[in-house]
Design a protein around this motif. Structure first.
Motif, mmCIF file in Angstrom:
data_model
loop_
_atom_site.group_PDB
_atom_site.id
_atom_site.type_symbol
_atom_site.label_atom_id
_atom_site.label_comp_id
_atom_site.label_asym_id
_atom_site.label_seq_id
_atom_site.Cartn_x
_atom_site.Cartn_y
_atom_site.Cartn_z
ATOM 1 N N ALA A 1 -2.368 1.321 6.908
ATOM 2 C CA ALA A 1 -1.547 1.742 5.775
ATOM 3 C C ALA A 1 -2.230 2.850 4.983
ATOM 4 O O ALA A 1 -1.592 3.825 4.560
ATOM 5 C CB ALA A 1 -1.248 0.553 4.870
ATOM 6 N N ILE A 2 -3.535 2.714 4.775
ATOM 7 C CA ILE A 2 -4.288 3.751 4.058
ATOM 8 C C ILE A 2 -4.264 5.052 4.851
ATOM 9 O O ILE A 2 -4.090 6.140 4.282
ATOM 10 C CB ILE A 2 -5.725 3.287 3.803
ATOM 11 C CG1 ILE A 2 -5.734 2.161 2.758
ATOM 12 C CG2 ILE A 2 -6.607 4.442 3.327
ATOM 13 C CD1 ILE A 2 -7.071 1.494 2.588
ATOM 14 N N ASP A 3 -4.412 4.956 6.166
ATOM 15 C CA ASP A 3 -4.338 6.151 7.012
ATOM 16 C C ASP A 3 -2.988 6.845 6.847
ATOM 17 O O ASP A 3 -2.910 8.080 6.760
ATOM 18 C CB ASP A 3 -4.536 5.776 8.486
ATOM 19 C CG ASP A 3 -5.971 5.392 8.806
ATOM 20 O OD1 ASP A 3 -6.865 5.686 7.982
ATOM 21 O OD2 ASP A 3 -6.193 4.795 9.875
ATOM 22 N N ALA A 4 -1.916 6.048 6.814
ATOM 23 C CA ALA A 4 -0.577 6.609 6.690
ATOM 24 C C ALA A 4 -0.383 7.282 5.335
ATOM 25 O O ALA A 4 0.206 8.370 5.239
ATOM 26 C CB ALA A 4 0.471 5.515 6.883
ATOM 27 N N VAL A 5 -0.879 6.649 4.268
ATOM 28 C CA VAL A 5 -0.749 7.226 2.927
ATOM 29 C C VAL A 5 -1.560 8.508 2.821
ATOM 30 O O VAL A 5 -1.099 9.519 2.281
ATOM 31 C CB VAL A 5 -1.203 6.209 1.860
ATOM 32 C CG1 VAL A 5 -1.288 6.871 0.485
ATOM 33 C CG2 VAL A 5 -0.227 5.036 1.800
ATOM 34 N N PHE B 1 -12.976 2.176 -1.504
ATOM 35 C CA PHE B 1 -11.813 1.343 -1.241
ATOM 36 C C PHE B 1 -10.826 2.022 -0.289
ATOM 37 O O PHE B 1 -10.120 1.343 0.450
ATOM 38 C CB PHE B 1 -11.101 0.994 -2.544
ATOM 39 C CG PHE B 1 -11.932 0.148 -3.461
ATOM 40 C CD1 PHE B 1 -12.078 -1.202 -3.236
ATOM 41 C CD2 PHE B 1 -12.588 0.713 -4.537
ATOM 42 C CE1 PHE B 1 -12.855 -1.992 -4.076
ATOM 43 C CE2 PHE B 1 -13.364 -0.057 -5.387
ATOM 44 C CZ PHE B 1 -13.505 -1.416 -5.144
ATOM 45 N N GLY B 2 -10.778 3.349 -0.325
ATOM 46 C CA GLY B 2 -9.843 4.054 0.530
ATOM 47 C C GLY B 2 -10.419 4.487 1.856
ATOM 48 O O GLY B 2 -9.691 4.896 2.753
ATOM 49 N N GLY B 3 -11.749 4.397 1.996
ATOM 50 C CA GLY B 3 -12.389 4.777 3.246
ATOM 51 C C GLY B 3 -12.357 6.270 3.533
ATOM 52 O O GLY B 3 -12.493 6.694 4.685
ATOM 53 N N LEU C 1 -6.366 -9.371 11.031
ATOM 54 C CA LEU C 1 -5.145 -8.585 11.197
ATOM 55 C C LEU C 1 -4.802 -7.823 9.922
ATOM 56 O O LEU C 1 -4.358 -6.663 9.973
ATOM 57 C CB LEU C 1 -3.989 -9.504 11.585
ATOM 58 C CG LEU C 1 -2.668 -8.810 11.952
ATOM 59 C CD1 LEU C 1 -2.866 -7.881 13.148
ATOM 60 C CD2 LEU C 1 -1.598 -9.862 12.272
ATOM 61 N N LEU C 2 -5.016 -8.428 8.750
ATOM 62 C CA LEU C 2 -4.715 -7.738 7.500
ATOM 63 C C LEU C 2 -5.708 -6.612 7.229
ATOM 64 O O LEU C 2 -5.362 -5.629 6.558
ATOM 65 C CB LEU C 2 -4.696 -8.725 6.341
ATOM 66 C CG LEU C 2 -3.513 -9.704 6.332
ATOM 67 C CD1 LEU C 2 -3.545 -10.575 5.082
ATOM 68 C CD2 LEU C 2 -2.179 -8.961 6.430
ATOM 69 N N THR C 3 -6.919 -6.730 7.742
ATOM 70 C CA THR C 3 -7.860 -5.617 7.641
ATOM 71 C C THR C 3 -7.349 -4.429 8.449
ATOM 72 O O THR C 3 -7.400 -3.274 7.995
ATOM 73 C CB THR C 3 -9.252 -6.033 8.152
ATOM 74 O OG1 THR C 3 -9.749 -7.099 7.329
ATOM 75 C CG2 THR C 3 -10.227 -4.860 8.086
ATOM 76 N N ILE C 4 -6.851 -4.706 9.646
ATOM 77 C CA ILE C 4 -6.242 -3.647 10.463
ATOM 78 C C ILE C 4 -5.043 -3.050 9.731
ATOM 79 O O ILE C 4 -4.844 -1.834 9.713
ATOM 80 C CB ILE C 4 -5.810 -4.209 11.834
ATOM 81 C CG1 ILE C 4 -7.033 -4.656 12.635
ATOM 82 C CG2 ILE C 4 -5.004 -3.162 12.622
ATOM 83 C CD1 ILE C 4 -6.691 -5.356 13.943
ATOM 84 N N THR C 5 -4.250 -3.912 9.106
ATOM 85 C CA THR C 5 -3.063 -3.458 8.370
ATOM 86 C C THR C 5 -3.448 -2.545 7.221
ATOM 87 O O THR C 5 -2.862 -1.475 7.034
ATOM 88 C CB THR C 5 -2.273 -4.659 7.823
ATOM 89 O OG1 THR C 5 -1.933 -5.542 8.902
ATOM 90 C CG2 THR C 5 -1.005 -4.199 7.119
ATOM 91 N N ARG C 6 -4.421 -2.982 6.429
ATOM 92 C CA ARG C 6 -4.848 -2.176 5.287
ATOM 93 C C ARG C 6 -5.335 -0.798 5.739
ATOM 94 O O ARG C 6 -4.975 0.225 5.163
ATOM 95 C CB ARG C 6 -5.959 -2.899 4.516
ATOM 96 C CG ARG C 6 -6.372 -2.189 3.242
ATOM 97 C CD ARG C 6 -7.428 -2.976 2.488
ATOM 98 N NE ARG C 6 -8.685 -3.039 3.218
ATOM 99 C CZ ARG C 6 -9.301 -4.145 3.580
ATOM 100 N NH1 ARG C 6 -8.765 -5.324 3.328
ATOM 101 N NH2 ARG C 6 -10.458 -4.113 4.211
ATOM 102 N N VAL D 1 0.822 -1.211 0.000
ATOM 103 C CA VAL D 1 0.000 0.000 0.000
ATOM 104 C C VAL D 1 0.854 1.258 0.000
ATOM 105 O O VAL D 1 0.629 2.188 -0.769
ATOM 106 C CB VAL D 1 -0.950 0.015 1.215
ATOM 107 C CG1 VAL D 1 -1.746 1.327 1.271
ATOM 108 C CG2 VAL D 1 -1.910 -1.167 1.152
ATOM 109 N N THR D 2 1.869 1.306 0.863
ATOM 110 C CA THR D 2 2.644 2.535 1.027
ATOM 111 C C THR D 2 3.739 2.708 -0.013
ATOM 112 O O THR D 2 4.102 3.835 -0.343
ATOM 113 C CB THR D 2 3.298 2.579 2.419
ATOM 114 O OG1 THR D 2 4.250 1.491 2.534
ATOM 115 C CG2 THR D 2 2.250 2.448 3.522
ATOM 116 N N ARG D 3 4.310 1.574 -0.489
ATOM 117 C CA ARG D 3 5.452 1.585 -1.417
ATOM 118 C C ARG D 3 6.671 2.285 -0.819
ATOM 119 O O ARG D 3 7.550 2.738 -1.548
ATOM 120 C CB ARG D 3 5.055 2.261 -2.736
ATOM 121 C CG ARG D 3 4.003 1.504 -3.539
ATOM 122 C CD ARG D 3 4.502 0.142 -3.980
ATOM 123 N NE ARG D 3 3.515 -0.631 -4.705
ATOM 124 C CZ ARG D 3 3.392 -0.639 -6.023
ATOM 125 N NH1 ARG D 3 4.198 0.102 -6.757
ATOM 126 N NH2 ARG D 3 2.490 -1.382 -6.602
#
Length: 203
Positions: free
Chosen positions: A91-95, A158-160, A83-88, A47-49
């Protein structure tokens, strides 16, 4: 004694491990992180690259997971999917926190792909094939929309993102952002209705 405890924590199933993690058991916490750290970092990086940002996200994910572990329900999702839902989301929040320019088409396509792929396990080729197909269909439907509506819908669904956040990212008024989301979703609903009637995928 610590070695024995760690060995036991490392051998229990995912649900038992997350229950011990929720209680703050030190050995379980170490085992939990070791078991899932590669998957979490891999998705965060997708997500972040940015490797450094992905590492920060991964640390935040395990903090969020510990806080939410007490409410984890195995009937709703596997531990990995949870856990991957939390991760996604992290990561989206960070981006989003770093983004100062409108989202590019490539960013949106990557976001859609990661969102749909995150529910497929690494050893589940059938599920991976299905999610790949769904990703392609989602992209086709979005590409059929006017570009500004496609971006608004992708960021919202998709990005919320909220309409206000989309307005800031696209440099448009709040009302315009809401209109683009509504119009895009309406077109997508019409496209889905036609697809169901025809029995064929969208072009």
């Amino acid at each position: 004694m610590d070695v024995v405890l760690f060995s036991r924590a490392n051998q229990v199933d995912d649900v038992t491990l997350v229950a011990a993690f929720a209680l703050g058991d030190e050995q379980a916490s170490v085992a939990f992180v070791r078991r899932f750290q590669d998957s979490v970092y891999g998705l965060a990086l997708s997500v972040t690259r940015e490797p450094a940002l992905a590492e920060d996200v991964s640390q935040e994910v395990f903090v969020r997971a510990w806080r939410a572990a007490g409410s984890y329900d195995p009937r709703r999702a596997s531990v990995r999917t949870w856990l991957l839902t939390i991760t996604r989301n992290a990561a989206i929040d960070a981006v989003r926190a770093r983004r100062t320019t409108p989202a590019t088409d490539a960013t949106l396509e990557r976001l859609i792909d990661v969102t749909l792929r995150s529910d497929a396990g690494p050893d589940d080729p059938e599920q991976r094939a299905l999610t790949t197909l769904e990703s392609e269909r989602a992209l086709r439907r979005l590409r059929a929309l006017p570009p500004e509506q496609a971006r608004a819908v992708a960021l919202a669904v998709f990005g919320g993102c909220t309409a206000a956040e989309i307005g800031r990212q696209e440099n448009i008024p709040l009302g315009t952002a809401k209109t683009r989301i509504r119009s895009g979703l309406r077109r997508l609903r019409d496209s889905l209705k036609e697809e169901r009637r025809d029995g064929s995928p969208p072009r």
